[in-house]
Design a protein around this motif. Structure first.
Motif, PDB file in Angstrom:
ATOM      1  N   PHE A   1       0.825  -1.207   0.000  1.00  0.00           N
ATOM      2  CA  PHE A   1       0.000   0.000   0.000  1.00  0.00           C
ATOM      3  C   PHE A   1       0.860   1.259   0.000  1.00  0.00           C
ATOM      4  CE2 PHE A   1      -3.749  -2.464   1.807  1.00  0.00           C
ATOM      5  CZ  PHE A   1      -4.513  -2.320   0.666  1.00  0.00           C
ATOM      6  N   ARG A   2       1.942   1.243   0.759  1.00  0.00           N
ATOM      7  CA  ARG A   2       2.810   2.417   0.805  1.00  0.00           C
ATOM      8  C   ARG A   2       3.444   2.672  -0.570  1.00  0.00           C
ATOM      9  NH1 ARG A   2       5.315   4.984   5.478  1.00  0.00           N
ATOM     10  NH2 ARG A   2       6.987   6.363   4.781  1.00  0.00           N
ATOM     11  N   LYS A   3       3.859   1.608  -1.230  1.00  0.00           N
ATOM     12  CA  LYS A   3       4.417   1.759  -2.573  1.00  0.00           C
ATOM     13  C   LYS A   3       3.381   2.333  -3.534  1.00  0.00           C
ATOM     14  CE  LYS A   3       6.857  -1.629  -4.316  1.00  0.00           C
ATOM     15  NZ  LYS A   3       7.326  -3.009  -4.646  1.00  0.00           N
ATOM     16  N   LEU A   4       2.160   1.823  -3.461  1.00  0.00           N
ATOM     17  CA  LEU A   4       1.092   2.324  -4.323  1.00  0.00           C
ATOM     18  C   LEU A   4       0.852   3.808  -4.104  1.00  0.00           C
ATOM     19  CD1 LEU A   4      -1.295  -0.704  -3.835  1.00  0.00           C
ATOM     20  CD2 LEU A   4      -0.428   0.033  -6.068  1.00  0.00           C
ATOM     21  N   LEU A   5       0.794   4.205  -2.841  1.00  0.00           N
ATOM     22  CA  LEU A   5       0.575   5.609  -2.523  1.00  0.00           C
ATOM     23  C   LEU A   5       1.679   6.487  -3.094  1.00  0.00           C
ATOM     24  CD1 LEU A   5      -0.635   5.567   1.202  1.00  0.00           C
ATOM     25  CD2 LEU A   5      -1.948   6.327  -0.789  1.00  0.00           C
ATOM     26  N   GLU A   6       2.900   6.136  -2.763  1.00  0.00           N
ATOM     27  CA  GLU A   6       4.014   7.013  -3.096  1.00  0.00           C
ATOM     28  C   GLU A   6       4.303   7.066  -4.590  1.00  0.00           C
ATOM     29  OE1 GLU A   6       6.298   6.485   1.217  1.00  0.00           O
ATOM     30  OE2 GLU A   6       7.158   5.571  -0.586  1.00  0.00           O
ATOM     31  N   ARG A   7       4.083   5.963  -5.296  1.00  0.00           N
ATOM     32  CA  ARG A   7       4.437   5.930  -6.711  1.00  0.00           C
ATOM     33  C   ARG A   7       3.285   6.296  -7.643  1.00  0.00           C
ATOM     34  NH1 ARG A   7       8.289   0.486  -7.111  1.00  0.00           N
ATOM     35  NH2 ARG A   7       9.530   0.926  -5.244  1.00  0.00           N
ATOM     36  N   ALA A   8       2.053   5.993  -7.253  1.00  0.00           N
ATOM     37  CA  ALA A   8       0.916   6.226  -8.151  1.00  0.00           C
ATOM     38  C   ALA A   8      -0.029   7.308  -7.657  1.00  0.00           C
ATOM     39  CB  ALA A   8       0.150   4.915  -8.362  1.00  0.00           C
ATOM     40  N   TRP A   9      -0.319   7.330  -6.372  1.00  0.00           N
ATOM     41  CA  TRP A   9      -1.307   8.258  -5.832  1.00  0.00           C
ATOM     42  C   TRP A   9      -0.746   9.645  -5.538  1.00  0.00           C
ATOM     43  CZ3 TRP A   9      -6.599   7.647  -4.794  1.00  0.00           C
ATOM     44  CH2 TRP A   9      -7.119   6.397  -5.110  1.00  0.00           C
ATOM     45  N   PHE A  10       0.430   9.712  -4.969  1.00  0.00           N
ATOM     46  CA  PHE A  10       0.949  11.012  -4.552  1.00  0.00           C
ATOM     47  C   PHE A  10       1.073  12.026  -5.690  1.00  0.00           C
ATOM     48  CE2 PHE A  10       3.160  10.175  -0.202  1.00  0.00           C
ATOM     49  CZ  PHE A  10       1.942   9.763   0.305  1.00  0.00           C
ATOM     50  N   PRO A  11       1.489  11.634  -6.888  1.00  0.00           N
ATOM     51  CA  PRO A  11       1.533  12.619  -7.969  1.00  0.00           C
ATOM     52  C   PRO A  11       0.166  13.241  -8.271  1.00  0.00           C
ATOM     53  CG  PRO A  11       2.861  10.716  -8.537  1.00  0.00           C
ATOM     54  CD  PRO A  11       2.101  10.344  -7.297  1.00  0.00           C
ATOM     55  N   ARG A  12      -0.905  12.504  -8.048  1.00  0.00           N
ATOM     56  CA  ARG A  12      -2.253  13.049  -8.249  1.00  0.00           C
ATOM     57  C   ARG A  12      -2.695  13.908  -7.061  1.00  0.00           C
ATOM     58  NH1 ARG A  12      -2.895  12.740 -13.503  1.00  0.00           N
ATOM     59  NH2 ARG A  12      -3.031  10.632 -14.351  1.00  0.00           N
ATOM     60  N   LEU A  13      -2.365  13.453  -5.850  1.00  0.00           N
ATOM     61  CA  LEU A  13      -2.846  14.126  -4.645  1.00  0.00           C
ATOM     62  C   LEU A  13      -2.074  15.404  -4.336  1.00  0.00           C
ATOM     63  CD1 LEU A  13      -3.245  11.014  -2.288  1.00  0.00           C
ATOM     64  CD2 LEU A  13      -4.977  12.066  -3.740  1.00  0.00           C
ATOM     65  N   ARG A  14      -0.811  15.447  -4.750  1.00  0.00           N
ATOM     66  CA  ARG A  14       0.055  16.567  -4.359  1.00  0.00           C
ATOM     67  C   ARG A  14      -0.455  17.909  -4.881  1.00  0.00           C
ATOM     68  NH1 ARG A  14       4.375  14.565  -6.245  1.00  0.00           N
ATOM     69  NH2 ARG A  14       4.973  13.457  -4.334  1.00  0.00           N
ATOM     70  N   GLN A  15      -0.997  17.919  -6.085  1.00  0.00           N
ATOM     71  CA  GLN A  15      -1.422  19.198  -6.674  1.00  0.00           C
ATOM     72  C   GLN A  15      -2.586  19.843  -5.929  1.00  0.00           C
ATOM     73  OE1 GLN A  15      -3.523  18.770 -10.605  1.00  0.00           O
ATOM     74  NE2 GLN A  15      -3.049  16.592 -10.312  1.00  0.00           N
ATOM     75  N   PHE A  16      -3.257  19.057  -5.051  1.00  0.00           N
ATOM     76  CA  PHE A  16      -4.359  19.602  -4.264  1.00  0.00           C
ATOM     77  C   PHE A  16      -3.988  19.786  -2.788  1.00  0.00           C
ATOM     78  CE2 PHE A  16      -6.251  17.457  -7.905  1.00  0.00           C
ATOM     79  CZ  PHE A  16      -7.014  18.491  -8.424  1.00  0.00           C
ATOM     80  N   GLY A  17      -2.695  19.673  -2.489  1.00  0.00           N
ATOM     81  CA  GLY A  17      -2.228  19.891  -1.125  1.00  0.00           C
ATOM     82  C   GLY A  17      -2.601  18.784  -0.159  1.00  0.00           C
ATOM     83  N   ILE A  18      -3.045  17.625  -0.691  1.00  0.00           N
ATOM     84  CA  ILE A  18      -3.440  16.525   0.182  1.00  0.00           C
ATOM     85  C   ILE A  18      -2.199  15.853   0.773  1.00  0.00           C
ATOM     86  CG2 ILE A  18      -4.631  14.298   0.261  1.00  0.00           C
ATOM     87  CD1 ILE A  18      -6.416  15.361  -2.038  1.00  0.00           C
ATOM     88  N   VAL A  19      -1.119  15.832  -0.003  1.00  0.00           N
ATOM     89  CA  VAL A  19       0.167  15.329   0.489  1.00  0.00           C
ATOM     90  C   VAL A  19       1.244  16.342   0.132  1.00  0.00           C
ATOM     91  CG1 VAL A  19      -0.536  12.918   0.250  1.00  0.00           C
ATOM     92  CG2 VAL A  19       0.699  14.028  -1.615  1.00  0.00           C
ATOM     93  N   ALA A  20       2.333  16.267   0.872  1.00  0.00           N
ATOM     94  CA  ALA A  20       3.451  17.175   0.621  1.00  0.00           C
ATOM     95  C   ALA A  20       4.359  16.592  -0.459  1.00  0.00           C
ATOM     96  CB  ALA A  20       4.226  17.379   1.897  1.00  0.00           C
TER      97      ALA A  20
END
Length: 269
Positions: A250-269
């Motif tokens: 799950f951590r790999k999925l988040l960091e490699r696939a999800w974070f690039p989408r979430l970052r632009q909305f300030g959901i992750v740093a």
């Protein structure tokens, strides 16, 4: 540390209300180790986005959440401006896939290659129902906020390629994917069966989720295919069972696939 609020959970008066609304099955739903828990507990997740309200029902198909569907009223109850969710997460099609027997033929014992295992008609109906459900959920969200200026981002989970090795959530019972393949007579070869699942996941991602992807309308297909290991030497590190990733996965999925989408909305740093 954040919080995933399941149906019936009420935030403490001292806690900030959840800002995200998640809808779906499998990776959002089963146990205390989910993609959502990995997100709210990740050190790079912004505190203001570390609370998520989760709605879901065991075995529910996507189209049961829309229109006159059995669970549509529960969803509409939470889609009011008073809740003011700032983002939405949708994880669908696992239940739909199992409902439609993974799109497989009734008997593929003679199939010499993975592609020959699929029933074109059954696979097409599966894709149609997933498309119908996802687009209906997106329209329901947008309709609920039509009198506001809000256009919250909607993130669609695309899953990854599972390895159908028979391991299940409950060790006393065989895996759902393996049981479905056994009934259809799919060749009992792990590499062959993994390729069958790869073709199914590709079909849903390429023919449905990619078509839903509309950045200008803030609808995002999170394509996480190929992030997790599928080779015999490493896949058990990333997969707890034949459908569900491990904490590491799950951590790999988040960091490699999800974070690039979430970052632009300030959901992750």
């Amino acid at each position: 540390m954040g919080t995933v609020y399941r149906p019936g959970d009420v935030p403490d008066a001292r806690d900030a209300p959840p800002t995200g609304l998640a809808l779906g099955d499998s990776w959002f739903w089963h146990g205390s180790q989910t993609l959502l828990h990995a997100l709210v507990d990740h050190p790079r997740t912004a505190p203001a986005h570390a609370g998520i309200r989760l709605l879901g029902f065991n075995g529910a198909r996507l189209n049961e959440y829309i229109g006159d569907g059995h669970y549509a009223g529960v969803i509409r109850t939470h889609l009011t401006p008073g809740f003011h969710f700032s983002e939405f997460y949708v994880s669908g099609f696992a239940n739909d896939a199992l409902e439609h027997a993974l799109g497989l033929r009734d008997n593929c014992a003679r199939a010499s290659e993975p592609a020959a295992c699929f029933s074109p008609e059954r696979l097409d109906l599966l894709l149609h129902h997933v498309d119908e459900g996802l687009n209906g959920i997106i329209r329901t969200i947008r309709w609920a906020y039509r009198k506001t200026t809000w256009q919250q981002p909607i993130f669609l989970n695309g899953y990854d390629y599972p390895v159908p090795d028979g391991r299940s959530f409950v060790s006393a019972h065989g895996g759902w994917v393996t049981a479905t393949m056994d009934r259809a007579g799919v060749r009992a070869d792990l590499a062959f069966r993994t390729e069958v699942m790869k073709r199914l996941i590709d079909a849903v991602n390429d023919e449905v989720l990619a078509a839903c992807h509309a950045p200008r309308e803030r609808v995002f297909h999170v394509d996480s295919r190929g992030v997790l290991a599928t080779d015999a030497a490493h896949y058990r590190d990333d997969w707890d069972n034949e459908l569900y990733p491990s904490a590491q996965g799950f951590r790999k999925l988040l960091e490699r696939a999800w974070f690039p989408r979430l970052r632009q909305f300030g959901i992750v740093a």
